[in-house]
Design an enzyme around this catalytic site. Structure first.
Site: not given
Ligand SMILES: [Zn+2]
Length: 1035
Positions: A441-442, A473-474
């Site tokens: 997830e940057n 999710h991200e």
């Molecule tokens: Zn995660």
């Protein structure tokens, strides 16, 4: 490459007392922290004094009774005291005897021949010591502060012992966590990657603020070779400084000549060179070959949890947030991407171009920094104030539409749901050909595995479900994790549990056609199966080593975290309290770090109804202790009694605790069982609780739709009543409730509370069952028993189990079609039934699968096999040597990755041992099969009879290479350890597995996944011992 290998080597070279001290270095007495342990108003959660865990008693006694304070009589009686369980003679570490601390170097004198006088003296002495201990223990101000209870004019029993830096000097820090006297404010990062030679040079300028007077600056760095280092204080001149390095902890120290004073600003500039990493962490290189056979190289980053330090020196802990200004040099045929939008590009001499990105507008943890140098192409779209782009290798650009469309919908949803807009101007999603995790997830630059982001135009809804849920999710992380971050990895669930919960919740609203609820239900069952083991851990748990940090990325942080949030949300009064609470939490802690209590407090503070629920009180019982409760129901007339206990599958070595949970028990009954209004709630906070029901109620079903994280035992009568009700009419309960009954009864059988005959009795109702979730749960449970029987070579019983499965589900299997299917739920059901049917060699299934494969080959891949059926078709095909070769050829040339992965699973299901060995080796070498797929290959091979022993041998033989590729404790290693051993159910295998892992020492013997693997084998063994006779009788 792996830090643990170098760690062990360097430890071996240390003097013995150093090794011992390094083992005790978390103890603050060992290291002089006085300078750094002053008040720490801005970073309270990080104070090192609070990060220490020594039990009170032992430390107090070390201080109160240093060894110099013991006279001879006391020494004589030391052994007597030990016999009485008093550990007060706990010596300083440097004087610790080499063997057991309970073995003395010199034999005791007087106590060895006890006379009456000696006995009296000893007893008197014990009484005095006990009284002193009590006094010291309860004396205010005499607890464990630095000023503590040391007596003046006595030598301190323990001296500060620091490790040795690489240059031979003392390294001025001995803890895993960094000190907090210095706070980084901003980083200027310039990187010049050389993709021809797979190296890079870098310059990192760190602006820092001094919080407390200190003589040291400690930060992280791993595998970086420093070429120049300068330090500047305030507005002064920059001058050269020496950098000390301690590799085992990946730390460096700036050697300072004078003490820094609180309130000062300073700047550290470090120039360095390094190799691009060959693993999946840090700043790593990767390559891919396109359709025409041209090879392209690229470099990308994966920093979470501990690898930012491999790309630039930094304070690599989540609470050290700062801003970043990133500049990257590249050749003209590449593009660069980073968290922020590109600010400007400058032509450099030598044909290079320098890209400078905008400075981050938000404070960010180091693990969220990211950059990529590649030749990817994007598609873009504006969503409110954000430009959303999806990048892939050029030839896969046509597979990016679905991701862009889904991201846009979800971004709008989250902007509204959280009432906080996504804070950056751009959001890139990038599919990287070589990527170990599902996605990362940057902030502003989310990286994905190709299978988690790319969708073919003709993809099945099930494939879209995978992509949509990873994106959901991200994106949730952009708020949970990026905007508000856990202070330390012990609370990783605040990131992962939340993102996992939000992924299901958002998709239920945004894309209801994806039937994501079924997946979430199955995920909760699997999380319980794991949490029922003694090797599980509390959601919020202590983390003190790099390996433990890696191990936090497991089903407890993700799935259990998500499950308890669902339970909380469904038990709060009013459907807005949860949402309002998290909005308040995000707003209050925006840009900051938190721990679990901050979340519960925010949720408690928001009151939307008069029914005040103390969230902190309820939820801490779920986050601070491992496992979950078993609720047993007993009924006498109108009175229902509920009893709770810890649902613990193995009691071996378990410390029995009187664990109690605050359980929002829900229930429905035969009068009203389907609609949400039927649901009634009873809060069970104590060991037992009672409530009343109208006498005429025939049956009760607890845990309505399985939104609570507990298992229910209804007793013989309760189970019989439920079974009768379902036999009369399947639809008296929701499909989630039916699936939960099946899950729960199998779990109770594993626990030994119900006989396997009772399980089979409940399953009788299944002849009328057609819904996806109960059928899938029953198939999964029966299949796992069938596989164990098969591996134990219980051929007769395995054949009977096969007949039982075909009898119960045969007609459902035969009813399945082989054409395109739009409903995700029906696809899931069909895939599960047909995979089972074909794996049991059901002729009808095999013929259909073979025919589909033939048509597919004939059409040269233009005729598609429906996505949900690809795995079963490829698996059947791979059983013939000729088709296996054909499939391998197709695998090597396939570009669409979801399909490619199913081909790989097909290939790995072969029973030809030569092919199996080839596949395992190919996965390890990463040539024909990418190393990122090795866990999947292992997980598939293990299912077949031919492969399960091969896999175990393979893991043992190649252990060192495996942990070189995948860090110890990482999700990939956890998966390999667990699947490689999951099929064992004999004592001989248990001994073998135990022997292998215990011989690994620091190369993995301490991993939680090893404990889990051993426990699972013991459970398999126990289940077989208990149930083989029943199976023989009843199947
Ligand atoms: Zn995660």
């Amino acid at each position: 490459m792996d830090p643990f290998d170098s760690n062990s080597a360097e430890r071996a070279n240390l003097p013995r007392n150093m090794i011992e001290n390094s083992m005790f270095e978390e103890e603050p007495d060992v290291v002089d922290l006085a300078k750094d342990s002053a008040a720490f108003p801005t970073f309270p959660a990080l104070d090192p004094d609070e990060v220490v865990f020594e039990p009170r008693s032992s430390r107090l006694l070390v201080r109160g009774l240093g060894e110099n304070e013991m006279d001879e009589d006391e020494e004589d009686c030391e052994s007597s005291a030990r016999l009485l369980g008093m550990s007060f003679m706990n010596r300083s570490t440097s004087h610790r005897p080499n063997s057991s601390p309970y073995t003395r170097q010199n034999p005791p004198r007087s106590c060895s021949r006890p006379s009456a006088r000696t006995m009296v003296v000893c007893v008197l002495f014990l009484v005095i010591v006990a009284s002193m201990t009590m006094v010291l223990y309860f004396l205010p101000g005499c607890t464990f502060t630095k000023a503590g209870c040391r007596r003046p004019n006595k030598t301190t029993p323990q001296e500060t012992v620091y490790p040795i830096a690489t240059n031979g000097e003392l390294f001025p820090w001995a803890q895993f966590r960094l000190p907090h006297s210095i706070r980084p404010l901003s980083y200027n990062l310039t990187l010049c990657p050389d993709l021809d030679n797979m190296t890079f040079t870098g310059r990192t300028v760190i602006n820092m603020y001094v919080l407390h007077n200190t003589k040291r600056i400690i930060l992280h760095s791993d595998k970086l070779h420093f070429t120049k280092s300068t330090f500047k204080l305030g507005d002064g001149e920059a001058s050269d400084v020496t950098i000390l390095e301690y590799k085992p902890k990946q730390q460096i120290a700036v050697k300072l000549s004078a003490e820094l004073k609180a309130g000062q600003y300073c700047v550290l500039t470090l120039d360095y060179t390094a190799n691009l990493s060959h693993t999946y962490g840090g700043f790593y290189n990767s390559s891919y070959t396109d359709k025409d056979g041209n090879k392209s190289v690229l470099a990308a980053t994966q920093f979470e949890p501990l690898s930012a330090r491999e790309a630039f020196p930094c304070f690599d802990e989540p609470a050290f947030k700062a801003t970043f200004l990133i500049t990257i040099n590249r050749k003209p045929n590449y593009i660069t991407l980073s968290n922020m939008p590109l600010a400007k590009s400058t032509q450099l001499s030598g044909g290079l171009i320098q890209d400078e990105f905008e400075k981050t507008t938000v404070n960010m943890s180091t693990y969220l920094v990211a950059f990529i140098i590649a030749n990817f192409t994007p598609i873009s779209k504006n969503v409110s104030k954000t430009q959303v782009s999806v990048y892939s290798v050029p030839e896969k650009k046509e597979h990016t539409d679905y991701a862009l469309e889904t991201t846009s919908k979800l971004l709008e949803f989250y902007n509204n749901f959280f009432e906080i807009d996504y804070p950056l101007k751009k959001l890139d999603l990038v599919a990287i050909p070589d990527f170990l995790a599902g996605a990362m997830e940057n902030w502003g630059l989310i990286t994905f595995r190709e299978t988690s982001l790319l969708v073919d135009k003709q993809s099945s809804p099930l494939e879209k479900q995978v992509v949509a849920s990873v994106i959901a999710h991200e994106l949730a992380h952009q708020w949970f994790g990026n905007l508000v971050t856990m202070s330390w990895w012990n609370d990783l669930w605040l990131n992962e549990g939340f993102a996992t919960y939000m992924q299901y919740m958002s998709l239920q609203t945004v894309l209801p056609q994806l039937d994501i609820g079924n997946l979430f239900l199955a995920v909760r069952f699997r999380a319980m199966d794991k949490d029922a083991l003694n090797s599980s851990h509390a959601v919020s748990t202590e983390v003190n080593t790099a390996e433990q940090v890696e191990e936090m990325f497991d089903s407890v942080s993700y799935e259990k975290g998500a499950s308890i949030l669902l339970m909380l949300n469904t038990s709060l009064p009013g459907d807005q309290q949860f949402r309002k609470g998290i909005i308040q939490y995000l707003k209050q802690f925006s840009g900051l770090n938190t721990d679990t209590d901050d979340l519960w407090n925010s949720l408690t503070q928001v009151e939307v109804s008069t029914q005040h629920q103390n969230v902190s009180e309820m939820m801490s019982s779920w986050t601070s202790q491992k496992g979950f409760p078993l609720v047993t129901v007993s009924r006498k007339g109108d009175q229902v009694t509920l009893t709770q206990e810890h649902f613990l599958l193995t009691s071996d070595n378990a410390i029995r605790t009187s664990s109690l949970w605050n359980i929002p028990v829900t229930y429905v009954n035969d009068r009203c069982s389907l609609a949400p209004e039927c649901r009634q709630v009873f809060n069970l906070k104590t060991k037992t609780g009672t409530f009343k029901l109208p006498e005429s109620v025939k049956w009760l079903k607890l845990n309505y739709r399985n939104t609570g994280f507990y298992i229910v035992h209804y007793g013989d009568e309760g189970w019989a009543a439920l079974k009768d009700a379902l036999s009369n009419n399947v639809s008296v309960l929701t499909h989630e409730d039916r699936a939960a009954l099946i899950h729960n009864i199998f779990a109770l059988s594993r626990l030994g509370r119900v006989s396997f005959n009772q399980v089979l009795t409940l399953l009788n109702y299944m002849s009328n069952e057609t819904e996806t979730t109960p059928v899938m749960e029953a198939l999964l449970q029966l299949n796992s028993i069938y596989r164990l029987l098969d591996k134990r070579q219980e051929h007769g019983l395995a054949a009977r189990m096969k007949n039982y499965i075909l009898q119960s589900f045969g007609s459902l299997m035969d009813n399945q079609t082989w054409g395109e299917q739009e409903s995700v739920s029906k696809q899931e059901l069909r895939a599960a039934l047909l995979e089972m049917a074909c794996s049991l060699n059901q002729e009808n299934c095999i013929q259909h699968a073979k025919a589909q494969f033939k048509q597919y080959i004939k059409s040269n891949g233009t005729l598609r096999i429906p996505g949900d059926l690809q795995r079963v078709v490829f698996t059947v095909a791979a059983q013939s040597d000729e088709d296996w070769e054909t499939l391998l050829h197709m695998y090597e040339h396939a570009t669409y990755d979801a399909e490619k992965r199913k081909m790989l699973q097909g290939l790995a299901s072969t029973q030809n041992t030569r092919q199996l060995v080839w596949m395992l080796k190919a996965g390890l070498n990463g040539k024909n099969i990418q190393a990122q797929e090795l866990p999947l290959v292992i997980n598939t091979v293990i299912n077949g009879f031919a492969g399960y022993l091969f896999v175990w041998d393979f893991v043992q033989e190649n252990w060192d290479r495996l942990i070189e590729k995948f860090p110890l404790g990482s999700f990939a290693i956890q998966s390999i350890v667990k699947s490689a051993t999951s099929q064992f159910s004999t004592q001989a295998h248990l001994d073998q597995v135990q022997g292998f892992f215990s011989g690994l020492k620091q190369r993995g013997s301490q991993m939680r996944s090893v404990q889990e693997a051993l426990e699972t084998i013991r459970l398999n063994l126990r289940w077989m011992d208990r149930n083989l006779p029943t199976l023989r009788k009843w199947l």
